[in-house]
Scaffold this active site. Sequence first.
Site, short mmCIF file in Angstrom:
data_model
loop_
_atom_site.label_atom_id
_atom_site.label_comp_id
_atom_site.label_asym_id
_atom_site.label_seq_id
_atom_site.Cartn_x
_atom_site.Cartn_y
_atom_site.Cartn_z
N TYR A 91 -3.51 7.55 3.26
CA TYR A 91 -4.56 6.57 3.57
C TYR A 91 -4.28 5.29 2.80
O TYR A 91 -3.95 5.33 1.62
CB TYR A 91 -5.94 7.12 3.17
N ASP A 132 1.67 2.35 -2.68
CA ASP A 132 0.22 2.20 -2.72
C ASP A 132 -0.28 3.03 -3.90
O ASP A 132 -0.45 4.25 -3.79
CB ASP A 132 -0.41 2.65 -1.40
N LYS A 134 -9.34 0.70 -7.46
CA LYS A 134 -9.96 1.76 -8.26
C LYS A 134 -9.86 1.51 -9.78
O LYS A 134 -10.63 0.70 -10.29
CB LYS A 134 -9.42 3.12 -7.81
C1 LIG Z 1 -9.07 4.18 -1.83
C2 LIG Z 1 -7.72 3.84 -1.32
C3 LIG Z 1 -7.45 2.66 -0.61
C4 LIG Z 1 -8.53 1.74 -0.18
O1 LIG Z 1 -9.21 1.16 -1.25
P1 LIG Z 1 -10.70 0.59 -1.02
O2 LIG Z 1 -11.02 -0.04 -2.33
O3 LIG Z 1 -11.55 1.76 -0.67
O4 LIG Z 1 -10.61 -0.40 0.08
C5 LIG Z 1 -6.14 2.36 -0.30
N1 LIG Z 1 -5.14 3.18 -0.64
C6 LIG Z 1 -5.35 4.34 -1.29
C7 LIG Z 1 -4.19 5.20 -1.68
C8 LIG Z 1 -6.65 4.72 -1.64
O5 LIG Z 1 -6.86 5.88 -2.24
#
Ligand SMILES: *Cc1c(COP(=O)(O)O)cnc(C)c1O
Length: 423
Positions: A142, A237, A265
């Site tokens: 994701y 990511d 995060k």
């Molecule tokens: C949570 C997440 C996102 C998206 O971040 P948001 O702050 O919710 O937009 C993108 N990549 C990864 C791996 C994530 O866990």
Amino acid sequence: MTRSESLFQEAVKYIPGGVNSPVRAFGSIGSTPRFIAKADKAYMWDEDGNQYIDFIGSWGPMILGHNHPATMQAVLEACTNGLSFGAATEPEVIMAKLICDIVPSIDMVRMVNSGTEAVMSAIRVARGYTGRDKIIKFTGCYHGHSDGLLVKAGSGVMTAGVPDSSGVPVSVTSDTLTAEYNNPDSVRTLFERYGEQIAAIIVEPVAANMGVVPPAPGFLQSLRYICDQYGSILIFDEVITGFRLSLTGAQGYYDIKPDLTTFGKIIGAGMPVGAYGGRRDIMEQVSPVGNVYQAGTLSGNPVAMAAGITQLTILKEHPEYYTQLNNTADEFFNKIKEILLRKDLPWQVNHVGSIGSLFFTETPVTDYSSAKKSDVSAYAHYCNQMLSHGIYIAPAQFEAMFLSLAHTQEDLQQTLDTIAICL
Ligand SMILES: *Cc1c(COP(=O)(O)O)cnc(C)c1O
């Protein structure tokens, strides 16, 4: 009716599904959300006064626990100077320098407001830099909810991406190719066919959005190798893994240097913050230096920067925190495995450092299709049991359990005892 239940009844009248992000809806465990009133250290309290040991930590940001006194003080102080100016500020410089100092692969960084924005922007930069359109993502990873990344697994590796959400035009996902996590051959096949058109590979270096799935030995290296071979950009990511697996994230943990990295995060310590950064020659494509447009009214917000700077500084000054957290987590997840053995249950426990998942399947989970074998109704039962015993874990199978530095040995023992009861 509990207060959470009555709040939910109100919420669904005004907010789609009653929540501002789908995983909070508890739909996949056939239940309704606990409305959280407050949190401190490793604990949360709902609107009915129930206390929980929290294993979500706002989906990762709370690596130091809720309400860390230094972070709270920095935020409150920043507030007294004004909430936003829409102009350049010193905290943005401090934050950028801090990130560049900590992460060797990052020469320059741009702040944004969420992980979604960070990924969306990093991909635009990779496309601008290479002059190519196609990207490769992995099924089950994701990367936020931007159009081009909401893609279903193709029916074969040669098919272009199919939107995984209505409202996403096929034309937008047609340049998103999908490969299988932990399967370098699936990546090689795409490169053999489209190599010169591929701008970037984007990957969660530890997949944590299909439950936790570690990279197989050599998998991340193979991505580095093939990107070099074809002049494509490797994007890690690290929205979850950044500043979590180690101070330098998964790239430090596995010793692989991506070209671009996305953060979210932890980097905001609970405030809405994201960032993307990497090699100078790539980042200099970003406006106003280069021609890749990317902007944000509230980006680098001073209150958010105060929170992020404080948390990252604490982590930077305490390298022992990572040893401590990862050792504690190793022990914790191994003890879950012991419980499974003792109860003669064939389920799988995956973890890397302080993130992990329990899958209700007999076969090892190494990619999306093996993760999907998990019995989600068994998870739903387990999760509801855990919640009723005061342990707050993700209300969905395909999410991670997050340990923090605030979890005490007593909290973890109580959790293990509860797991033994609920399984
Ligand atoms: C949570 C997440 C996102 C998206 O971040 P948001 O702050 O919710 O937009 C993108 N990549 C990864 C791996 C994530 O866990």
